[in-house]
Motif scaffolding. Structure first.
Motif, PDB file in Angstrom:
ATOM      1  N   ARG A  51     -15.442 -45.652   9.912  1.00  0.00           N
ATOM      2  CA  ARG A  51     -14.056 -46.038   9.610  1.00  0.00           C
ATOM      3  C   ARG A  51     -13.098 -44.856   9.740  1.00  0.00           C
ATOM      4  NH1 ARG A  51     -13.327 -50.794   5.534  1.00  0.00           N
ATOM      5  NH2 ARG A  51     -15.152 -52.056   5.990  1.00  0.00           N
ATOM      6  N   GLY A  52     -13.612 -43.746  10.247  1.00  0.00           N
ATOM      7  CA  GLY A  52     -12.746 -42.596  10.529  1.00  0.00           C
ATOM      8  C   GLY A  52     -12.496 -41.685   9.342  1.00  0.00           C
ATOM      9  N   ILE A  53     -13.390 -41.707   8.364  1.00  0.00           N
ATOM     10  CA  ILE A  53     -13.229 -40.867   7.175  1.00  0.00           C
ATOM     11  C   ILE A  53     -14.393 -39.881   7.102  1.00  0.00           C
ATOM     12  CG2 ILE A  53     -13.033 -40.845   4.646  1.00  0.00           C
ATOM     13  CD1 ILE A  53     -10.717 -42.312   6.126  1.00  0.00           C
ATOM     14  N   TRP A  54     -14.055 -38.623   6.914  1.00  0.00           N
ATOM     15  CA  TRP A  54     -15.053 -37.597   6.666  1.00  0.00           C
ATOM     16  C   TRP A  54     -14.915 -37.139   5.221  1.00  0.00           C
ATOM     17  CZ3 TRP A  54     -13.717 -34.395  11.618  1.00  0.00           C
ATOM     18  CH2 TRP A  54     -14.315 -34.984  12.726  1.00  0.00           C
ATOM     19  N   LEU A  55     -15.991 -36.628   4.684  1.00  0.00           N
ATOM     20  CA  LEU A  55     -15.995 -36.147   3.298  1.00  0.00           C
ATOM     21  C   LEU A  55     -16.582 -34.738   3.236  1.00  0.00           C
ATOM     22  CD1 LEU A  55     -17.092 -39.470   1.620  1.00  0.00           C
ATOM     23  CD2 LEU A  55     -15.110 -38.124   0.928  1.00  0.00           C
ATOM     24  N   PRO A  56     -15.821 -33.727   3.641  1.00  0.00           N
ATOM     25  CA  PRO A  56     -16.338 -32.363   3.567  1.00  0.00           C
ATOM     26  C   PRO A  56     -16.416 -31.873   2.114  1.00  0.00           C
ATOM     27  CG  PRO A  56     -14.239 -32.445   4.757  1.00  0.00           C
ATOM     28  CD  PRO A  56     -14.513 -33.800   4.252  1.00  0.00           C
ATOM     29  N   VAL A  57     -17.405 -31.039   1.856  1.00  0.00           N
ATOM     30  CA  VAL A  57     -17.557 -30.433   0.531  1.00  0.00           C
ATOM     31  C   VAL A  57     -16.593 -29.257   0.429  1.00  0.00           C
ATOM     32  CG1 VAL A  57     -19.141 -29.181  -0.990  1.00  0.00           C
ATOM     33  CG2 VAL A  57     -19.969 -31.133   0.353  1.00  0.00           C
ATOM     34  N   SER A  58     -15.834 -29.219  -0.667  1.00  0.00           N
ATOM     35  CA  SER A  58     -14.916 -28.098  -0.873  1.00  0.00           C
ATOM     36  C   SER A  58     -15.385 -27.175  -1.991  1.00  0.00           C
ATOM     37  CB  SER A  58     -13.498 -28.589  -1.166  1.00  0.00           C
ATOM     38  OG  SER A  58     -13.466 -29.344  -2.363  1.00  0.00           O
ATOM     39  N   GLN A  59     -16.212 -27.686  -2.905  1.00  0.00           N
ATOM     40  CA  GLN A  59     -16.752 -26.846  -3.979  1.00  0.00           C
ATOM     41  C   GLN A  59     -18.167 -27.299  -4.303  1.00  0.00           C
ATOM     42  OE1 GLN A  59     -14.012 -27.232  -7.272  1.00  0.00           O
ATOM     43  NE2 GLN A  59     -12.889 -25.426  -6.625  1.00  0.00           N
ATOM     44  N   PRO A  84     -11.297 -41.196  -8.061  1.00  0.00           N
ATOM     45  CA  PRO A  84     -10.885 -40.232  -7.034  1.00  0.00           C
ATOM     46  C   PRO A  84      -9.427 -40.386  -6.616  1.00  0.00           C
ATOM     47  CG  PRO A  84     -12.287 -41.928  -6.086  1.00  0.00           C
ATOM     48  CD  PRO A  84     -12.235 -42.182  -7.560  1.00  0.00           C
ATOM     49  N   GLY A  85      -8.870 -39.267  -6.172  1.00  0.00           N
ATOM     50  CA  GLY A  85      -7.551 -39.240  -5.546  1.00  0.00           C
ATOM     51  C   GLY A  85      -7.768 -38.774  -4.113  1.00  0.00           C
ATOM     52  N   VAL A  86      -7.339 -37.543  -3.817  1.00  0.00           N
ATOM     53  CA  VAL A  86      -7.635 -36.959  -2.503  1.00  0.00           C
ATOM     54  C   VAL A  86      -9.004 -36.291  -2.513  1.00  0.00           C
ATOM     55  CG1 VAL A  86      -5.217 -36.637  -1.855  1.00  0.00           C
ATOM     56  CG2 VAL A  86      -6.449 -34.777  -2.997  1.00  0.00           C
ATOM     57  N   LYS A  87      -9.556 -36.132  -3.711  1.00  0.00           N
ATOM     58  CA  LYS A  87     -10.897 -35.562  -3.819  1.00  0.00           C
ATOM     59  C   LYS A  87     -11.753 -36.465  -4.700  1.00  0.00           C
ATOM     60  CE  LYS A  87      -9.703 -32.571  -7.676  1.00  0.00           C
ATOM     61  NZ  LYS A  87      -9.615 -31.215  -8.184  1.00  0.00           N
ATOM     62  N   ILE A  88     -13.042 -36.325  -4.533  1.00  0.00           N
ATOM     63  CA  ILE A  88     -14.013 -37.068  -5.335  1.00  0.00           C
ATOM     64  C   ILE A  88     -15.034 -36.065  -5.852  1.00  0.00           C
ATOM     65  CG2 ILE A  88     -15.349 -37.724  -3.289  1.00  0.00           C
ATOM     66  CD1 ILE A  88     -16.001 -40.382  -4.782  1.00  0.00           C
ATOM     67  N   GLU A  89     -15.316 -36.139  -7.143  1.00  0.00           N
ATOM     68  CA  GLU A  89     -16.221 -35.193  -7.784  1.00  0.00           C
ATOM     69  C   GLU A  89     -17.517 -35.895  -8.180  1.00  0.00           C
ATOM     70  OE1 GLU A  89     -14.015 -33.594 -11.066  1.00  0.00           O
ATOM     71  OE2 GLU A  89     -12.618 -32.542  -9.751  1.00  0.00           O
ATOM     72  N   PHE A  90     -18.622 -35.224  -7.937  1.00  0.00           N
ATOM     73  CA  PHE A  90     -19.943 -35.726  -8.288  1.00  0.00           C
ATOM     74  C   PHE A  90     -20.605 -34.732  -9.230  1.00  0.00           C
ATOM     75  CE2 PHE A  90     -18.928 -37.397  -4.138  1.00  0.00           C
ATOM     76  CZ  PHE A  90     -19.349 -38.715  -4.193  1.00  0.00           C
ATOM     77  N   THR A 107     -20.397 -31.180  -7.232  1.00  0.00           N
ATOM     78  CA  THR A 107     -19.785 -30.993  -5.916  1.00  0.00           C
ATOM     79  C   THR A 107     -18.438 -31.694  -5.910  1.00  0.00           C
ATOM     80  OG1 THR A 107     -20.911 -32.937  -4.992  1.00  0.00           O
ATOM     81  CG2 THR A 107     -21.933 -30.794  -4.605  1.00  0.00           C
ATOM     82  N   THR A 108     -17.517 -31.120  -5.190  1.00  0.00           N
ATOM     83  CA  THR A 108     -16.210 -31.727  -4.970  1.00  0.00           C
ATOM     84  C   THR A 108     -16.041 -31.895  -3.469  1.00  0.00           C
ATOM     85  OG1 THR A 108     -15.306 -30.625  -6.926  1.00  0.00           O
ATOM     86  CG2 THR A 108     -13.717 -31.509  -5.333  1.00  0.00           C
ATOM     87  N   LEU A 109     -15.708 -33.110  -3.055  1.00  0.00           N
ATOM     88  CA  LEU A 109     -15.461 -33.417  -1.655  1.00  0.00           C
ATOM     89  C   LEU A 109     -14.040 -33.937  -1.540  1.00  0.00           C
ATOM     90  CD1 LEU A 109     -18.595 -34.000  -2.374  1.00  0.00           C
ATOM     91  CD2 LEU A 109     -18.629 -35.058  -0.143  1.00  0.00           C
ATOM     92  N   PHE A 110     -13.481 -33.848  -0.351  1.00  0.00           N
ATOM     93  CA  PHE A 110     -12.157 -34.438  -0.151  1.00  0.00           C
ATOM     94  C   PHE A 110     -12.202 -35.409   1.012  1.00  0.00           C
ATOM     95  CE2 PHE A 110     -12.202 -30.407   2.092  1.00  0.00           C
ATOM     96  CZ  PHE A 110     -11.612 -30.674   3.310  1.00  0.00           C
ATOM     97  N   PHE A 111     -11.264 -36.329   0.996  1.00  0.00           N
ATOM     98  CA  PHE A 111     -11.183 -37.356   2.031  1.00  0.00           C
ATOM     99  C   PHE A 111     -10.353 -36.813   3.188  1.00  0.00           C
ATOM    100  CE2 PHE A 111     -11.742 -39.542  -2.004  1.00  0.00           C
ATOM    101  CZ  PHE A 111     -12.830 -40.349  -1.730  1.00  0.00           C
ATOM    102  N   LEU A 112     -10.917 -36.893   4.383  1.00  0.00           N
ATOM    103  CA  LEU A 112     -10.259 -36.356   5.564  1.00  0.00           C
ATOM    104  C   LEU A 112     -10.192 -37.432   6.636  1.00  0.00           C
ATOM    105  CD1 LEU A 112      -9.202 -33.575   6.696  1.00  0.00           C
ATOM    106  CD2 LEU A 112     -11.440 -33.375   7.784  1.00  0.00           C
ATOM    107  N   ASP A 113      -8.990 -37.691   7.136  1.00  0.00           N
ATOM    108  CA  ASP A 113      -8.823 -38.601   8.264  1.00  0.00           C
ATOM    109  C   ASP A 113      -9.373 -37.873   9.490  1.00  0.00           C
ATOM    110  OD1 ASP A 113      -7.498 -39.610  10.731  1.00  0.00           O
ATOM    111  OD2 ASP A 113      -6.408 -40.913   9.354  1.00  0.00           O
ATOM    112  N   ALA A 114     -10.452 -38.397  10.057  1.00  0.00           N
ATOM    113  CA  ALA A 114     -11.148 -37.714  11.147  1.00  0.00           C
ATOM    114  C   ALA A 114     -10.289 -37.584  12.394  1.00  0.00           C
ATOM    115  CB  ALA A 114     -12.451 -38.450  11.478  1.00  0.00           C
ATOM    116  N   GLU A 115      -9.463 -38.576  12.670  1.00  0.00           N
ATOM    117  CA  GLU A 115      -8.637 -38.555  13.883  1.00  0.00           C
ATOM    118  C   GLU A 115      -7.470 -37.578  13.752  1.00  0.00           C
ATOM    119  OE1 GLU A 115      -5.721 -41.686  16.094  1.00  0.00           O
ATOM    120  OE2 GLU A 115      -7.754 -42.417  15.611  1.00  0.00           O
ATOM    121  N   LYS A 116      -6.811 -37.586  12.601  1.00  0.00           N
ATOM    122  CA  LYS A 116      -5.629 -36.742  12.394  1.00  0.00           C
ATOM    123  C   LYS A 116      -5.975 -35.382  11.790  1.00  0.00           C
ATOM    124  CE  LYS A 116      -2.729 -40.791  11.676  1.00  0.00           C
ATOM    125  NZ  LYS A 116      -1.986 -41.584  10.697  1.00  0.00           N
TER     126      LYS A 116
END
Length: 137
Positions: A51-59, A84-90, A107-116
């Motif tokens: 669906r075009g969403i990546w979830l890179p780990v930021s912390q 979650p907002g712009v980030k999701i914490e596990f 871990t903290t990940l953020f939502f990234l639009d893969a195309e943009k």
């Protein structure tokens, strides 16, 4: 709060000469647990990416309380305690076969639009699944 549990057996290749799990392998354990959480929600990680969403780990932070050893069956508890907002914490806890908590992590990940290649808020399709699970746990 969302909570899932996933088990994993320590493989020989994941250990150091003392037969303790090498510290760097814990990140893989947490990734497996996180992917399984999404699967249990009804949205395999691959479907999120499609669906075009990546979830890179930021912390990533981890506290080792006791070593995990070769051939132990570990139980990884994974929690989402905040909407979650712009980030999701596990949050994670690993227990050994004696039911001792041996590791704590986050871990903290953020939502990234893969195309943009832009940070976005949690997409509605995923938020709906999270809230559905949130309200039944």
């Amino acid at each position: 709060m969302i909570h899932t549990t996933h088990s994993i057996r320590v493989r020989y290749a994941e250990t150091d000469p003392m037969k303790y799990v090498y510290y760097g392998n814990y990140a893989q354990y947490f990734e497996v647990a996180r992917v399984e959480l999404f699967r249990e929600l009804g949205m395999p990680y691959e479907a999120i990416e499609q669906r075009g969403i990546w979830l890179p780990v930021s912390q990533f932070s981890v506290k080792y309380l006791k070593p995990a050893r070769y051939d132990q069956l570990l139980e990884i508890h994974t929690y989402i305690t905040k909407i979650p907002g712009v980030k999701i914490e596990f949050d994670y806890e690993i227990y050994n076969e004696s039911k001792e908590r041996i590791t704590e992590a986050k871990t903290t990940l953020f939502f990234l639009d893969a195309e943009k290649n832009k940070v976005i808020s949690c997409p509605d399709f995923l938020m709906d699944l999270l809230l559905k699970k949130w309200n039944t746990d």
